[in-house]
Design an enzyme around this catalytic site. Structure first.
Site, PDB file in Angstrom:
ATOM      1  N   ASP A 155       0.810  -1.223   0.000  1.00 26.58           N
ATOM      2  CA  ASP A 155       0.000   0.000   0.000  1.00 26.58           C
ATOM      3  C   ASP A 155       0.846   1.276   0.000  1.00 26.58           C
ATOM      4  O   ASP A 155       0.335   2.363   0.244  1.00 26.58           O
ATOM      5  CB  ASP A 155      -0.973   0.028   1.186  1.00 26.58           C
ATOM      6  CG  ASP A 155      -0.281  -0.167   2.537  1.00 26.58           C
ATOM      7  OD1 ASP A 155       0.836   0.348   2.716  1.00 26.58           O
ATOM      8  OD2 ASP A 155      -0.861  -0.858   3.401  1.00 26.58           O
ATOM      9  N   ARG A 203       3.512  11.266   4.321  1.00 29.32           N
ATOM     10  CA  ARG A 203       3.204  10.616   3.049  1.00 29.32           C
ATOM     11  C   ARG A 203       1.955  11.225   2.428  1.00 29.32           C
ATOM     12  O   ARG A 203       0.999  11.573   3.132  1.00 29.32           O
ATOM     13  CB  ARG A 203       2.980   9.114   3.257  1.00 29.32           C
ATOM     14  CG  ARG A 203       4.167   8.369   3.819  1.00 29.32           C
ATOM     15  CD  ARG A 203       3.816   6.920   4.134  1.00 29.32           C
ATOM     16  NE  ARG A 203       2.749   6.826   5.121  1.00 29.32           N
ATOM     17  CZ  ARG A 203       2.313   5.677   5.648  1.00 29.32           C
ATOM     18  NH1 ARG A 203       2.877   4.541   5.282  1.00 29.32           N
ATOM     19  NH2 ARG A 203       1.345   5.669   6.540  1.00 29.32           N
ATOM     20  N   GLU A 239       1.849  -6.140   6.372  1.00 27.41           N
ATOM     21  CA  GLU A 239       3.227  -5.675   6.457  1.00 27.41           C
ATOM     22  C   GLU A 239       4.167  -6.758   5.919  1.00 27.41           C
ATOM     23  O   GLU A 239       3.800  -7.931   5.830  1.00 27.41           O
ATOM     24  CB  GLU A 239       3.582  -5.344   7.908  1.00 27.41           C
ATOM     25  CG  GLU A 239       2.725  -4.267   8.543  1.00 27.41           C
ATOM     26  CD  GLU A 239       2.935  -2.893   7.907  1.00 27.41           C
ATOM     27  OE1 GLU A 239       4.019  -2.667   7.325  1.00 27.41           O
ATOM     28  OE2 GLU A 239       2.030  -2.051   8.001  1.00 27.41           O
ATOM     29  N   ASP A 274      -5.289  -1.238   3.461  1.00 22.19           N
ATOM     30  CA  ASP A 274      -4.184  -1.538   4.374  1.00 22.19           C
ATOM     31  C   ASP A 274      -3.705  -2.946   4.039  1.00 22.19           C
ATOM     32  O   ASP A 274      -4.428  -3.926   4.256  1.00 22.19           O
ATOM     33  CB  ASP A 274      -4.645  -1.450   5.821  1.00 22.19           C
ATOM     34  CG  ASP A 274      -3.487  -1.303   6.804  1.00 22.19           C
ATOM     35  OD1 ASP A 274      -2.330  -1.258   6.343  1.00 22.19           O
ATOM     36  OD2 ASP A 274      -3.739  -1.241   8.023  1.00 22.19           O
ATOM     37  N   ARG A 291       0.868   6.904   0.071  1.00 21.12           N
ATOM     38  CA  ARG A 291       0.113   5.897   0.826  1.00 21.12           C
ATOM     39  C   ARG A 291      -1.232   5.739   0.122  1.00 21.12           C
ATOM     40  O   ARG A 291      -1.994   6.701   0.002  1.00 21.12           O
ATOM     41  CB  ARG A 291      -0.083   6.359   2.265  1.00 21.12           C
ATOM     42  CG  ARG A 291      -0.937   5.410   3.129  1.00 21.12           C
ATOM     43  CD  ARG A 291      -0.225   4.083   3.333  1.00 21.12           C
ATOM     44  NE  ARG A 291      -0.824   3.317   4.414  1.00 21.12           N
ATOM     45  CZ  ARG A 291      -1.922   2.561   4.298  1.00 21.12           C
ATOM     46  NH1 ARG A 291      -2.574   2.505   3.150  1.00 21.12           N
ATOM     47  NH2 ARG A 291      -2.361   1.873   5.340  1.00 21.12           N
TER      48      ARG A 291
END
Length: 334
Positions: free
Chosen positions: A154, A266, A232, A229, A224
């Site tokens: 993302d 961002r 990670e 989302d 972003r």
């Protein structure tokens, strides 16, 4: 045109020696499935007017009709900016170009090159907005994106040419001066001084990039993607999510609709890559969650639900961990 096909063919048509890597009658590797073979055959047809041997076994129409397909595909390839790189991009080009031809022929041609069939592709519904959506403050267009600039599923770092009217008016004078001095230092082959000046430029949030054989001063933006989302990097499916965004953005000049700036500096925005809405792809392929805490667009919820029902991507897991909860646990040392 021939040079474009020759370069692409030379770059990616390198068969591997592992049987599992071979896909389609051309034996191209999984990494370049179909694209290099198609580029080779378009280049060959352009020079000889001959369609590839063996195609008759996959399609129902005559060789005369096949030649017509290749002429159309050459024209579509010429107009594509940039030309297809991934198997999915090549498949979409074939499907769109031959949309008025027989289904058996289109699917046979795709099968011949080992390209994805229509029913396996994510159906995209969001078109490019003709006017700025509510909440968008401005938009910009980027230089081609490097794969290394994609941090995860993302986030991506992009560069915008300072020739853009919006950017040209706000380049710091010290950056402008350093750019001029760097160019002169390079002309004199004083690369040590040139490198030191370029560091000064990059420290200020700019960079001198090579684009179309010219030096271009560009401003750096960290983006972003709004409303999603992704896992990670260290989370399950984090690598796959990043890889999907790389496939979508690599080598493309992006259109970015900017809504604002987050607390990390961002830019928060919507990204369009060759007219394809990045967030839609990521949600439909199960590469990201709908980030409802910051975005309540109903279509995002719908696209996420479609992926959940199909159990694709991260939804193949019965209980995937939410990335915002994963980050919170790490912050709290759990």
């Amino acid at each position: 045109m021939g040079n474009a096909f020759r370069l692409l063919y030379g770059h990616c048509c390198k068969p591997t020696t592992t049987d599992s890597d071979y896909l389609g009658p051309h034996g191209v590797s999984a990494a370049t499935v179909g694209v290099s073979a198609l580029a080779h055959d378009l280049f060959h047809f352009e020079n000889t007017a001959q369609v590839p041997e063996g195609l008759n076994q996959h399609v129902v129409s005559s060789k005369k009709a096949q030649a017509n397909w290749y002429r159309k595909l050459i024209e579509s390839w010429r107009e594509a900016r940039p030309p297809p790189i991934t198997a999915e991009e090549a498949a979409r080009l074939v499907i769109q170009t031959l949309k008025n031809h027989q289904k058996a022929d289109v699917e046979g041609l795709l099968a011949f090159y080992g390209l994805p069939l229509p029913h396996t592709l994510v159906q995209l519904s969001a078109g490019v907005p003709t006017s700025l959506p509510q909440g968008v403050k401005f938009e910009f267009h980027t230089l081609p994106v490097d794969a290394k600039a994609v941090q995860d599923g993302d986030s991506v770092t992009v560069y915008v040419s300072t020739a853009d009217p919006r950017e040209s008016s706000c380049v710091p004078s010290e950056v402008q001066m350093a750019t001029i001095q760097r160019s002169k230092a390079r002309e004199k082959k004083n690369y040590t001084k040139a490198d030191a000046l370029h560091k000064k430029i990059t420290d200020a949030g700019y960079r001198v990039l090579q684009f179309q054989n010219e030096d271009v001063l560009a401003r750096k933006y960290r983006i972003r993607l709004r409303g999603i989302d992704a896992p990670e990097g260290k989370m399950p499916y984090g690598k796959e999510a990043r890889d999907e965004l790389v496939k979508l953005l690599q080598g493309k000049c992006l259109r970015v609709l900017v809504y604002g700036v987050d607390r990390y500096g961002r830019v928060v925005g919507d990204i369009y890559s060759n007219g394809i809405f990045a967030q839609e792809v990521m949600l439909k392929k199960g590469c990201a969650w709908h980030y409802t805490a910051y975005d309540q667009r109903p279509e995002f919820a719908k696209w996420e639900r479609e992926a959940q029902v199909k159990r694709v991507g991260l939804w193949a897991s019965s209980n995937p961990e939410k990335p915002w909860e994963w980050r919170k646990d790490r912050r709290e040392g759990r």
